[in-house]
Design a protein around this motif. Structure first.
Motif, short mmCIF file in Angstrom:
data_model
loop_
_atom_site.label_atom_id
_atom_site.label_comp_id
_atom_site.label_asym_id
_atom_site.label_seq_id
_atom_site.Cartn_x
_atom_site.Cartn_y
_atom_site.Cartn_z
N PHE A 345 0.79 -1.05 -0.10
CA PHE A 345 0.01 0.05 -0.06
C PHE A 345 0.95 1.20 -0.16
O PHE A 345 1.88 1.20 0.60
N THR A 346 0.48 2.24 -0.70
CA THR A 346 1.30 3.52 -0.92
C THR A 346 1.34 4.11 0.53
O THR A 346 2.55 4.77 0.78
N ASP A 347 0.79 3.99 1.35
CA ASP A 347 0.91 4.96 2.58
C ASP A 347 1.55 3.93 3.76
O ASP A 347 1.54 4.49 4.98
N ILE A 348 2.11 2.86 3.39
CA ILE A 348 3.03 2.35 4.48
C ILE A 348 4.41 2.22 4.12
O ILE A 348 5.31 1.42 5.08
N SER A 349 4.83 3.04 3.22
CA SER A 349 6.25 2.78 2.73
C SER A 349 7.13 3.64 3.80
O SER A 349 6.86 4.78 4.25
N GLY A 350 7.91 2.66 4.42
CA GLY A 350 8.86 3.34 5.46
C GLY A 350 8.08 3.36 6.91
O GLY A 350 8.87 3.36 7.96
N HIS A 351 6.96 2.67 7.05
CA HIS A 351 6.26 2.52 8.13
C HIS A 351 6.81 1.38 8.85
O HIS A 351 7.35 0.60 8.44
N TRP A 352 6.68 1.43 10.37
CA TRP A 352 7.66 0.51 11.22
C TRP A 352 6.84 -0.84 10.91
O TRP A 352 7.57 -1.79 11.31
N ALA A 353 5.58 -0.76 10.71
CA ALA A 353 4.92 -2.03 10.43
C ALA A 353 4.67 -2.71 9.09
O ALA A 353 3.96 -3.42 8.77
N GLN A 354 5.32 -1.91 8.23
CA GLN A 354 5.37 -2.25 6.73
C GLN A 354 5.56 -3.51 6.41
O GLN A 354 4.66 -4.26 5.78
N THR A 355 6.56 -4.42 6.90
CA THR A 355 6.88 -5.75 6.71
C THR A 355 5.64 -6.64 7.20
O THR A 355 4.93 -7.52 6.69
N ASN A 356 5.08 -6.46 8.42
CA ASN A 356 4.06 -7.06 9.24
C ASN A 356 2.50 -6.99 8.15
O ASN A 356 1.95 -7.92 8.12
N ILE A 357 2.61 -5.66 7.73
CA ILE A 357 1.06 -5.47 7.11
C ILE A 357 1.31 -6.32 5.65
O ILE A 357 0.27 -6.88 5.30
N GLU A 358 2.34 -5.91 4.96
CA GLU A 358 2.48 -6.65 3.63
C GLU A 358 2.40 -8.27 3.73
O GLU A 358 1.87 -8.88 2.98
N LEU A 359 3.06 -8.64 4.60
CA LEU A 359 2.99 -10.37 5.18
C LEU A 359 1.53 -10.64 5.17
O LEU A 359 1.07 -11.76 4.54
N LEU A 360 0.79 -10.02 5.92
CA LEU A 360 -0.68 -10.38 6.31
C LEU A 360 -1.39 -9.92 5.26
O LEU A 360 -2.61 -10.78 5.03
#
Length: 529
Positions: A345-360
């Motif tokens: 998602f465009t609004d999670i780039s660099g967010h601390w939870a980016q990897t977790n969000i993309e995984l799920l």
């Protein structure tokens, strides 16, 4: 904590090998593991000459360095100059070796991540050798070995043969020449209370792993107005026809994904008088199915899925990957496949939870608010989080529960009903669920701990441990009702403080925090790797 391990294959004898490399944490300290890895179970102890009141956690990794499980060890005894903490991990899976580590950091002062051991699975021979040297014959077969029965083209198994095999072996493997097998329950009923007995059914399409203790044959016989003795089970492992395979491919493409393992129907029904049939219900017990893959899959971008022919939709199934196999875990029968996705998602780039969000997102557990936006810092409602937990556990939406503010027409009715049925959520004293109220971290932790309990992965935390776990947070006095749940969530590695000394129990949970806790829940339950 349950995690996946490779079960032995038929006609193969490999003696147990242990490679133990112990590295001291403190100078001249005695630290390490004493373990065995047999028939899908790791049993043993982690020991240290330094005592700690906090029980250590033991972490397990596959050969690629992916964490596949974590178990809490419990204090056992002081002997030979060391303190021993016992642990046991059981499960079905596809690992021929694992690497055990002590806990990271200083939480347990005697053993940390520098203490490790690689341990290999024991494979017992079909003739009953339990390993341990080259002595000659004598003695009966080892009960933790396995026996393979080849099922002919008629798809039937003899009850007496099945009973005799289970009297000698813990695992009986039925290799099918076709897609189905009819199994007389009479050959199984003596062993239904023995949680070591496992029936594996296999053909070229996949493998169905059925712990006998998970078979609810009395309930099934009752549905069919017969007895367990007269009941028969019909198991099916059937590849999809062209139409179903095409429908699954279209469903995957609609999500931006591709199919890695074509759909297979894993089904189990009871057959009673006059060939009446009824579907078997596993209750809350997760059973495993193995699907072969053409190529190795990356766990981060791959997931097992269930295909619903009525809705033509795909949904997440707890799945662990190793090599060219995927092990899917679920408490129901259906069409199963494996798909690959690469969502962000465009609004999670660099967010601390980016990897977790993309995984799920790749696991189909979380959705975006839009196709391109996740809104990670937005608060989350009770109904929205209930939906996420239901998806994470692979449950089917059902009913609307008994809450007076949840109607059948609400989008969340089915997931709230499923969550209530699984005892993942409670209502309020006035009979409401308050689905649109935002959920705080205290409520979220309680729901996650209940999900851990449902998945049989909840650690035990006594009163002293609870006090110790919460004491470091200066705002722990603000916890209203869920001290036990929050302490358990901390012990399980599900929840962290907002800072080193602030828990933020009454703060509204965000979508990013929710995704992170669900990811940790799935790892703790060994539902992903």
């Amino acid at each position: 904590m349950k995690f996946s391990v490779l079960q032995k294959t038929a006609q193969t004898t490999v003696l147990m090998m242990l490679l133990s490399i112990l590295m001291p944490v403190l100078a001249f300290a005695a630290n390490g593991f004493t373990v065995t890895f047999n028939n899908g179970t790791v049993t043993g102890s982690v020991y240290s000459d330094v005592y700690s009141e906090v029980a250590p956690s033991v972490y397990a990794y596959d050969a690629n360095g992916n964490q596949i499980g974590v178990a809490t060890a419990t204090y056992s005894v002081y002997a030979d100059g060391v303190y021993k903490y016992n642990f046991t991990v059981t499960g079905l899976g596809v690992y021929d070796k694992i690497r055990l580590h002590g806990p990271v950091g200083t939480k347990f002062t005697g053993v940390n991540e520098a203490v490790y051991q690689t341990v290999y699975q024991t494979y017992d021979s079909d003739e009953g050798s339990s390993g341990g040297g080259g002595g000659g014959g004598g003695g009966g077969p080892s009960t933790n070995a396995s026996e393979t029965i080849s099922v002919g083209t008629d798809g039937t198994v003899n009850a007496e043969q099945l009973k005799n095999s289970f009297e000698k072996y813990d695992t009986v493997i039925l290799t099918l020449s076709g897609d189905t097998v009819t199994i007389p329950a009479q050959g199984l009923e003596t062993f239904l209370s023995n949680d070591k007995k496992v029936l594996k059914i296999s053909n070229d399409n996949g493998t169905y792993v059925l712990p006998l203790s998970a078979l609810r044959l009395s309930d099934l016989a009752s549905k069919l107005s017969t007895t367990v003795t007269d009941l028969k089970l019909k198991a099916t492992i059937q590849a999809a026809d062209e139409a179903t395979a095409a429908a699954v491919s279209e469903a995957a493409q609609a999500l931006g994904g591709t199919v890695l393992a074509k759909p297979v129907d894993f089904n189990l029904v009871g057959i009673g008088k006059d060939d009446e049939t009824a579907a078997h219900d596993f209750g809350s017990t997760y059973v495993s199915r193995t699907l072969p893959l053409a190529d190795e899959a990356k766990s981060f971008e791959s997931t097992g899925v269930r295909y619903d022919p009525s809705t033509k939709k795909l949904s997440f199934v707890p799945t662990v990957f190793s090599g060219k196999e995927a092990v899917l875990k679920r408490n129901g029968n259906s069409w199963y496949a494996v798909v690959k996705l690469n969502k962000s998602f465009t609004d999670i780039s660099g967010h601390w939870a980016q990897t977790n969000i993309e995984l799920l997102a790749n696991k189909l557990v979380v959705d975006g608010v839009t196709d391109t936006s996740f809104q990670p810092e937005r608060s989350i409602t009770r109904a929205e989080f209930a939906a996420l937990v239901v998806r994470a556990l692979g449950l089917e939406p059902s009913g609307s529960g008994t809450f007076k503010d949840v109607s059948a027409s609400d989008w969340f009715a089915g997931v709230v009903g499923a969550a209530a049925s699984a005892k993942l959520v409670d209502g309020y004293e006035d009979g409401t669920f308050r689905p649109n109220a935002t959920i705080n971290r205290e409520e979220l932790a309680a729901m996650v701990v209940r999900a851990l309990d449902y998945a049989k992965a909840k650690p035990s935390v006594n009163a002293d441990q609870q006090q110790a776990l919460l004491a470091k947070f200066k705002d722990s006095g603000s916890i209203v009702w869920a001290k036990q749940e929050l302490a358990t969530a901390i012990e399980a590695g599900i929840i962290d403080g907002m800072t080193e000394d602030e828990l933020g129990a009454r703060s509204d949970a965000t979508r990013a925090q929710s995704a992170t806790m669900l990811k940790r829940l799935l790892e703790r339950a060994n539902f992903i790797n």
